[in-house]
Write an enzyme that holds these catalytic residues in place. Structure first.
Site, PDB file in Angstrom:
ATOM      1  CG  HIS A  44      -2.012  -1.049   1.072  1.00 58.18           C
ATOM      2  ND1 HIS A  44      -1.929  -2.290   1.675  1.00 58.18           N
ATOM      3  CD2 HIS A  44      -3.178  -1.045   0.390  1.00 58.18           C
ATOM      4  CE1 HIS A  44      -3.011  -2.993   1.385  1.00 58.18           C
ATOM      5  NE2 HIS A  44      -3.785  -2.272   0.602  1.00 58.18           N
ATOM      6  CG  ASN A  45       4.046   0.870  -2.452  1.00 61.90           C
ATOM      7  OD1 ASN A  45       3.403   1.080  -3.484  1.00 61.90           O
ATOM      8  ND2 ASN A  45       4.756  -0.237  -2.264  1.00 61.90           N
ATOM      9  CG  PHE A  46       3.829   7.528  -4.570  1.00 65.90           C
ATOM     10  CD1 PHE A  46       2.725   8.366  -4.468  1.00 65.90           C
ATOM     11  CD2 PHE A  46       4.751   7.759  -5.598  1.00 65.90           C
ATOM     12  CE1 PHE A  46       2.523   9.419  -5.372  1.00 65.90           C
ATOM     13  CE2 PHE A  46       4.564   8.815  -6.499  1.00 65.90           C
ATOM     14  CZ  PHE A  46       3.450   9.634  -6.381  1.00 65.90           C
TER      15      PHE A  46
ATOM     16  CG  HIS B 213      -1.804   0.273  -4.131  1.00 66.76           C
ATOM     17  ND1 HIS B 213      -2.434  -0.667  -4.934  1.00 66.76           N
ATOM     18  CD2 HIS B 213      -2.768   0.751  -3.293  1.00 66.76           C
ATOM     19  CE1 HIS B 213      -3.720  -0.752  -4.577  1.00 66.76           C
ATOM     20  NE2 HIS B 213      -3.943   0.097  -3.593  1.00 66.76           N
TER      21      HIS B 213
ATOM     22  CG  HIS C 229      -7.285   4.222  -2.896  1.00 75.57           C
ATOM     23  ND1 HIS C 229      -6.199   4.367  -3.713  1.00 75.57           N
ATOM     24  CD2 HIS C 229      -7.289   2.928  -2.516  1.00 75.57           C
ATOM     25  CE1 HIS C 229      -5.589   3.211  -3.834  1.00 75.57           C
ATOM     26  NE2 HIS C 229      -6.222   2.310  -3.125  1.00 75.57           N
TER      27      HIS C 229
ATOM     28  CG  ASP D 200      -8.469  -0.504  -4.006  1.00 81.16           C
ATOM     29  OD1 ASP D 200      -7.244  -0.310  -4.010  1.00 81.16           O
ATOM     30  OD2 ASP D 200      -9.127  -0.683  -2.961  1.00 81.16           O
TER      31      ASP D 200
END
Ligand code: 5GP
Ligand code: MN
Length: 439
Positions: free
Chosen positions: A152-154, A156, A192, A302
């Site tokens: 869940h990083n930049f 992503h 998000h 997502d």
């Protein structure tokens, strides 16, 4: 028991790949007790790291980015600082509109440029009177507030936004919805997962983290991502909506909150069922219908990694599993319920994907493709291919396991037979004599 837990903790703390958790520590440090939030220590980006990327990003406004067939080359714009507009080749601009885009070829500063291109090419800059410096400051704050964690990083954040951008173009949404809705969708995608720490809602709730307490166990993460987004937008220098009217801002805020909160997977069936029920009578002039579509589009984006080419998608699965496994390790360490699909003792790459694709991805994507049949080739086909790939991998793993079990059994029987022979020669016909006693 306590001894076992302590030794497991020690084992984890000495594993360097867990350093993103802050678990890795110099054992020579001493034996002071870690704080209850010890695993959250090293997630945030350092000031130096941010400044370095920011400098690069600001310089890159003057860089022309080109693609070759299989690689990327950068050539510096000759007019350098005199050149006021962002120059990214037409080829890259078109490539950016497709789900085949390969994020792995771009570093973070370049990704910020690409995000800027998306706002530019959707005409948001003149339509909403966004100053380029404000957009850059906004994007920098976004970059800064995604943590250095495996999934869940930049990057992503970029992938989800790029898929949303691709879907907008592929479905020609510009002719069906107004620009404010598109601005809501793109910005929601950008924001998000802001400040995700690598632990899902189940963990937040079970571990009674600050977030779970603050949001009373109701979508703690998604509420937080959204709150951080509006924290960034509250500051004039990074508020890309600062030139909009109160009414426009209100509508955008409402839309972004709706979209980001819809990304909580525990609401998956609720949102999908709502969409299914309006599909037969879908009407783009109906605001309720548009709202549900926007939620579906961000949900699709997502979880869309498997809609990408295999060489782009597979490394993302490795990242996801790394984050999952790290969470379940910590759950074991802290004596919390272990989330089964995150347990390294139970999950494999194919087992993680076949179920997810069959029961979550395809049913969702198929409904969207019912509204936009053109998406079939762009997102459904690659997902089916991925399902075949992981089904084959699953079979191969099973066969391998069976073969291993068989050869282990064969070895055991051989050993037993050998043992019997030995004991027969050593100790005569008394085969019931235990081995330990025969020596
Ligand atoms: P996110 O946390 O990114 O907002 O929501 C998406 C969630 O869906 C992820 O946390 C993860 O649990 C799940 N997910 C997304 N992509 C995949 C995938 O490719 N495989 C599996 N097994 N789960 C996924
Ligand atoms: Mn996400």
């Amino acid at each position: 028991m306590k001894k076992q837990v302590d030794s497991f903790r020690e084992k984890l703390e000495s594993v360097e790949h867990l350093s993103w958790l802050g678990l890795f520590k110099d054992l020579s440090e001493g034996t002071h007790k870690p704080s209850p939030f010890y695993h959250k220590r090293t997630l945030r980006k350092t000031r130096e790291e941010c400044e370095h990327v920011r400098e690069k990003f600001l310089q890159m406004r003057f860089v022309k980015i080109h693609t070759k067939m299989f690689g990327i080359v950068h050539s510096y714009c000759s007019c350098h600082h005199l050149c006021s507009s962002l120059e990214v080749s037409e080829e890259v601009r078109q490539y950016l509109k497709t789900p085949t885009f390969d994020n792995w070829q771009w570093e973070d500063a370049e990704i910020m440029v690409l995000l800027q291109v998306m706002y530019t090419d959707l005409d948001f800059i003149p339509t909403f009177n966004i100053e380029p410096e404000v957009l850059q400051q906004f994007l920098f704050e976004i970059y800064r507030r995604y943590n250095n964690i495996p999934f869940h990083n930049f990057k992503h954040c970029f992938c989800v936004t790029q898929m949303m951008y691709g879907l907008i173009w592929l479905t020609d949404l510009r002719s069906k919805m107004d620009s404010i809705d598109l601005l809501i969708m793109l910005t929601s995608a950008v924001c998000h997962d802001l400040d995700h720490t690598g632990y899902n809602n189940a963990y937040q709730i079970n571990a009674r983290t600050e977030l779970a307490l603050r949001y009373n166990d109701i979508s703690p993460l998604e509420n937080h991502h959204c709150a951080v987004a509006f924290e960034i937008l509250e500051r004039t220098e990074s508020n890309i909506f600062r030139n909009l009217s109160m009414d426009q801002y209100k509508r955008i805020r409402e839309g972004i909150i709706k979209c980001i909160l819809a990304t909580d997977m525990s609401r998956h069936n609720e949102v999908l069922n709502k969409f299914k029920s309006i599909l037969p009578v879908f009407d783009f002039t109906n605001k309720d219908h548009r709202d549900v579509l926007m939620m579906i589009l961000i949900k699709v984006s997502d979880i869309s990694n498997e809609a990408r080419p295999m060489e782009v998608a597979e490394p993302w699965l490795d990242c996801l599993l790394q984050e999952f496994f790290n969470q379940s390790d910590v759950e074991k360490l802290e004596g919390l319920p272990v989330t089964p699909f995150m347990d390294r003792d139970k999950v494999t790459k194919p087992s993680s994907q076949t179920g997810f694709i069959r029961f979550v991805l395809l049913p969702l994507f198929i409904e969207l493709a019912n509204l936009f049949p053109c998406l079939e080739q762009h997102i459904i086909h690659p997902v089916r291919k991925a399902l075949d790939y992981y089904t084959e991998m699953e079979k191969a793993l099973e066969t391998e396991q069976q073969n291993r079990a068989q050869s282990e059994n064969a070895a055991k029987s051989k050993e037993a037979a050998g043992g019997r022979q030995d004991s027969q020669t050593d100790a005569g016909p008394d085969t019931s004599k235990p081995e330990s006693q025969s020596t």
